[in-house]
Scaffold this active site. Sequence first.
Site, short mmCIF file in Angstrom:
data_model
loop_
_atom_site.label_atom_id
_atom_site.label_comp_id
_atom_site.label_asym_id
_atom_site.label_seq_id
_atom_site.Cartn_x
_atom_site.Cartn_y
_atom_site.Cartn_z
N CYS A 40 0.91 -1.35 0.44
CA CYS A 40 0.26 -0.12 -0.14
C CYS A 40 0.76 1.24 -0.24
O CYS A 40 1.57 1.68 -1.30
CB CYS A 40 -1.17 0.27 1.38
N HIS A 42 -3.09 -5.93 2.62
CA HIS A 42 -2.76 -6.05 4.15
C HIS A 42 -3.30 -6.96 4.43
O HIS A 42 -3.97 -7.77 3.85
CB HIS A 42 -3.93 -3.96 4.61
N1 GLN Z 1 -2.14 6.73 3.13
C1 GLN Z 1 -2.02 5.82 1.28
C2 GLN Z 1 -3.27 6.41 1.21
O1 GLN Z 1 -4.58 6.92 1.55
C3 GLN Z 1 -1.71 4.71 2.00
C4 GLN Z 1 -2.43 3.96 3.01
C5 GLN Z 1 -2.33 2.02 3.46
O2 GLN Z 1 -1.02 2.43 3.61
N2 GLN Z 1 -3.25 2.13 3.66
O3 GLN Z 1 -3.91 5.71 -0.63
#
Ligand code: GLN
Length: 246
Positions: A93, A192
């Site tokens: 992510c 995740h």
């Molecule tokens: N901040 C990033 C987004 O919202 C990544 C979020 C994350 O790692 N879950 O796209």
Amino acid sequence: MKLRLCHLYPELLNLYGDRGNVLILRRRAEWRGIEVEVTPISLGDKLDPKAYDLFFLGGGPDQEQGVASADLVAKGPWLKEAVEAGAALLAICGGYQLLGEYYRTSTGETLPGVGLFAVYTEAGNKRLKGNIAIQVEELGTDRPVIGFENHGGRTFLKGARPLGRVIYGDGNNGTDQTEGARYRNAIGTYLHGPLLSKNPHLADYLLRLALQRRYGEVELPPLDDTLELAVNEAVYRRFLPTKGKW
Ligand code: GLN
């Protein structure tokens, strides 16, 4: 045999159990008698491109990504050198976004990326969140890779190869059915979970890629994955949409 794993920014990039992926890789290697050394590398640390077989980067909120971004860009040439030399890498992510060309946040700030993956990311209005299943051809099985995603950023491939095809969920951007990116032995993904607990086939694939660099083709003795595979199947079926978009 010894596996040298570099955990990048463990205190900054660690959302939704991402750190668990490092524990799983360690355990699955140790159960096969492979010694594992995990080195945390963070802000201001030097990165020796020859010292590691596998790199891991977790996800993070925009603010933490902002803190890591400039430092990661500075480490970019070392990281690219390692990947070009065959090192494996898993980025989740926020970590995946920072390895692309840039990430434009919802406040309009542009965080520069490393450019390891030919992708770019821009925030959309609605977060893409929920359970996701993808098909990853290189795994050589119909068994899906499952996880959950929660990101505001939409990632678009600019020539990069996707990691997989979306079966259900949003993936890179909710529109083109692609998920993640792949370059040499480096994988970026929105999943995740921790991802590897429910996907032992992906965990072993990564271990093999990582060990290959120094030891050539490695045969990993099978483990008893009855529970992990049952979870993979149950979760996959539980969220399989029966009507609507799919
Ligand atoms: N901040 C990033 C987004 O919202 C990544 C979020 C994350 O790692 N879950 O796209």
